[in-house]
Design a protein around this motif. Structure first.
Motif, PDB file in Angstrom:
ATOM      1  N   TYR A   1       0.830  -1.196   0.000  1.00 51.34           N
ATOM      2  CA  TYR A   1       0.000   0.000   0.000  1.00 51.34           C
ATOM      3  C   TYR A   1       0.876   1.262   0.000  1.00 51.34           C
ATOM      4  O   TYR A   1       1.908   1.315   0.655  1.00 51.34           O
ATOM      5  CB  TYR A   1      -0.896   0.066   1.238  1.00 51.34           C
ATOM      6  CG  TYR A   1      -1.818  -1.102   1.473  1.00 51.34           C
ATOM      7  CD1 TYR A   1      -2.057  -2.077   0.508  1.00 51.34           C
ATOM      8  CD2 TYR A   1      -2.481  -1.229   2.702  1.00 51.34           C
ATOM      9  CE1 TYR A   1      -2.923  -3.134   0.752  1.00 51.34           C
ATOM     10  CE2 TYR A   1      -3.352  -2.281   2.953  1.00 51.34           C
ATOM     11  CZ  TYR A   1      -3.557  -3.245   1.976  1.00 51.34           C
ATOM     12  OH  TYR A   1      -4.406  -4.289   2.225  1.00 51.34           O
ATOM     13  N   GLY A   2       0.418   2.298  -0.712  1.00 56.25           N
ATOM     14  CA  GLY A   2       1.057   3.602  -0.622  1.00 56.25           C
ATOM     15  C   GLY A   2       2.433   3.660  -1.242  1.00 56.25           C
ATOM     16  O   GLY A   2       3.441   3.766  -0.534  1.00 56.25           O
ATOM     17  N   GLY A   3       2.479   3.627  -2.566  1.00 55.11           N
ATOM     18  CA  GLY A   3       3.778   3.661  -3.241  1.00 55.11           C
ATOM     19  C   GLY A   3       4.556   4.933  -2.979  1.00 55.11           C
ATOM     20  O   GLY A   3       5.783   4.913  -2.860  1.00 55.11           O
ATOM     21  N   GLY A   4       3.851   6.075  -2.867  1.00 59.60           N
ATOM     22  CA  GLY A   4       4.528   7.336  -2.599  1.00 59.60           C
ATOM     23  C   GLY A   4       4.433   7.768  -1.151  1.00 59.60           C
ATOM     24  O   GLY A   4       5.433   8.100  -0.515  1.00 59.60           O
ATOM     25  N   ILE A   5       3.208   7.773  -0.596  1.00 68.93           N
ATOM     26  CA  ILE A   5       2.958   8.231   0.774  1.00 68.93           C
ATOM     27  C   ILE A   5       2.064   7.209   1.474  1.00 68.93           C
ATOM     28  O   ILE A   5       1.041   6.788   0.914  1.00 68.93           O
ATOM     29  CB  ILE A   5       2.270   9.608   0.782  1.00 68.93           C
ATOM     30  CG1 ILE A   5       3.178  10.668   0.142  1.00 68.93           C
ATOM     31  CG2 ILE A   5       1.889  10.024   2.197  1.00 68.93           C
ATOM     32  CD1 ILE A   5       2.483  11.991  -0.125  1.00 68.93           C
TER      33      ILE A   5
ATOM     34  N   GLY B   1      -0.114   6.350  -5.487  1.00 69.21           N
ATOM     35  CA  GLY B   1       0.527   7.576  -5.028  1.00 69.21           C
ATOM     36  C   GLY B   1       0.430   7.767  -3.532  1.00 69.21           C
ATOM     37  O   GLY B   1       1.428   8.047  -2.864  1.00 69.21           O
ATOM     38  N   ILE B   2      -0.799   7.613  -2.968  1.00 69.45           N
ATOM     39  CA  ILE B   2      -1.057   7.927  -1.557  1.00 69.45           C
ATOM     40  C   ILE B   2      -1.990   6.876  -0.968  1.00 69.45           C
ATOM     41  O   ILE B   2      -3.007   6.531  -1.591  1.00 69.45           O
ATOM     42  CB  ILE B   2      -1.712   9.312  -1.413  1.00 69.45           C
ATOM     43  CG1 ILE B   2      -0.827  10.410  -2.021  1.00 69.45           C
ATOM     44  CG2 ILE B   2      -2.033   9.627   0.043  1.00 69.45           C
ATOM     45  CD1 ILE B   2      -1.546  11.747  -2.187  1.00 69.45           C
ATOM     46  N   TYR B   3      -1.677   6.406   0.234  1.00 67.86           N
ATOM     47  CA  TYR B   3      -2.595   5.538   0.975  1.00 67.86           C
ATOM     48  C   TYR B   3      -2.775   6.121   2.364  1.00 67.86           C
ATOM     49  O   TYR B   3      -1.811   6.397   3.079  1.00 67.86           O
ATOM     50  CB  TYR B   3      -2.060   4.113   1.090  1.00 67.86           C
ATOM     51  CG  TYR B   3      -2.976   3.204   1.888  1.00 67.86           C
ATOM     52  CD1 TYR B   3      -4.107   2.662   1.299  1.00 67.86           C
ATOM     53  CD2 TYR B   3      -2.714   2.915   3.227  1.00 67.86           C
ATOM     54  CE1 TYR B   3      -4.969   1.839   2.031  1.00 67.86           C
ATOM     55  CE2 TYR B   3      -3.559   2.092   3.960  1.00 67.86           C
ATOM     56  CZ  TYR B   3      -4.687   1.559   3.356  1.00 67.86           C
ATOM     57  OH  TYR B   3      -5.533   0.756   4.078  1.00 67.86           O
ATOM     58  N   ILE B   4      -4.062   6.323   2.766  1.00 67.10           N
ATOM     59  CA  ILE B   4      -4.375   6.865   4.089  1.00 67.10           C
ATOM     60  C   ILE B   4      -5.441   5.984   4.726  1.00 67.10           C
ATOM     61  O   ILE B   4      -6.477   5.719   4.117  1.00 67.10           O
ATOM     62  CB  ILE B   4      -4.893   8.308   3.994  1.00 67.10           C
ATOM     63  CG1 ILE B   4      -3.851   9.228   3.328  1.00 67.10           C
ATOM     64  CG2 ILE B   4      -5.263   8.838   5.371  1.00 67.10           C
ATOM     65  CD1 ILE B   4      -4.371  10.619   3.019  1.00 67.10           C
TER      66      ILE B   4
END
Length: 338
Positions: A27-31, A56-59
């Motif tokens: 999860y979350g390749g960038g952030i 890009g982003i996983y939250i």
């Protein structure tokens, strides 16, 4: 990130979260933000990759509301299956507010959903204000956005040239249990092979109809030919109510029913359909309802002060086709060239 964080003015690029198993390591390749609150401002998130969620982003969190503003999220991707998705970002839990942000050329492959965004189990109303979604692609549902459970509000947001592999060329809403509202949004040249060239809404036990106010739908297309397909611009099923006020729907096309709009239902508890102060012109359907195909069973169907011009259906109803029957009322509307 954990607890809380602010990212301001960063470029996040060429990150990767790759894992053979569908867990947090993919999860979350960038952030990646887990059980914290995050604000991402004035950032560029580009060319990141995740195996399952949030290229890009996983939250993910259980409380608070996240913020993304003035960002550019582009060319991120997810390769995965099942509940995976969100080439640009994947949000689980409380809602997120997103302002002045552009999502471009994000993708999901396999059966992953939401080329740009996957929003999952949001417990508050998520907001997209003054955003843009261009050329995002999902191999499955929701070329730009896949939304599962919760409320969404869109204002002054543009969806253009997004494409899905199944339902909802721009937006797919599934099991939301709540409502969606769209104010002054534009949907242009989005496409899907089934159900809803721009927007597809299904399996929704909502508290009220989805509202489109002062929105424009132009040149969206849907190419499915199954009996339940259609809706060149918007498709709604399972009794989901729709309200259009002050909208323009032009040059949309469906291979099946409803060149612009199809409301499909076999549910006894379906919700009303309302079309008010709107213009539908140049839409085409390969079967019935050149502009509009309505199929609610018990709810009211109201069309008032609308214009239908130059819409075409191969079958019945060059402008409107009502496939179920009762409770339809058309007032003060103009029909010409259909």
């Amino acid at each position: 990130v954990a607890n809380w964080a602010i990212l301001d003015g960063f470029t996040v690029t060429k990150g990767a979260a790759t894992n053979a198993v569908n867990n947090e390591f993919g999860y979350g390749g960038g952030i990646y933000c887990d059980n914290g609150i995050i604000a991402i401002r004035n950032c560029i998130v580009t060319n990141n990759l995740a195996s399952y969620r949030g290229g890009g982003i996983y939250i993910e969190s259980v409380a608070g509301k996240h913020l993304i503003t003035n960002c550019f999220i582009a060319s991120n991707s997810v390769v995965g299956a099942g509940t995976s998705g969100g080439g640009g970002m994947h949000i689980v839990g409380p809602a997120i507010d997103i302002y002045n942000t552009t999502f471009v050329t994000n993708t999901t492959l396999g059966t992953a959903r939401g080329g740009a965004c996957y929003l999952d189990h949001n417990t508050d109303t998520g907001k997209f204000f003054n955003c843009a979604f261009y050329y995002n692609v999902s191999a499955h549902y929701g070329g730009a956005i896949n939304h599962f459970d919760g409320n969404l509000e869109f204002r002054d947001t543009v969806f253009g040239w997004n494409r899905s592999g199944n339902y909802g060329g721009a937006v797919h809403v599934d099991d939301a249990g709540q409502t969606g509202t769209y104010y002054t949004c534009t949907f242009a040249s989005n496409s899907s092979p089934e159900r809803g060239g721009a927007v597809a809404i299904e399996n929704v036990l909502a508290t009220g109809p989805t509202l489109f106010s002062n929105c424009m739908f132009t040149a969206n297309s849907e190419s499915g030919t199954a009996a339940t397909d259609g809706g060149g611009a918007v498709w709604a099923g399972q009794g989901m109510g729709l309200t259009f006020i002050g909208c323009v729907l032009s040059n949309n096309a469906a291979a099946q029913d409803g060149g612009a709009i199809r409301q499909y239902s076999t549910a006894a508890t379906d919700q009303p359909f309302t079309l008010q102060n709107s213009t539908l012109h140049g839409n085409t359907a390969g079967n019935v309802g050149g502009a509009l195909s309505i199929g609610t069973v018990n709810a009211t169907k109201l069309v008032t002060n609308c214009v239908f011009r130059n819409n075409v259906a191969t079958g019945n109803g060059g402008a409107i086709y009502d496939g179920i029957g009762p409770n339809a009322l058309i007032l003060d509307s103009d029909f010409s060239g259909n």
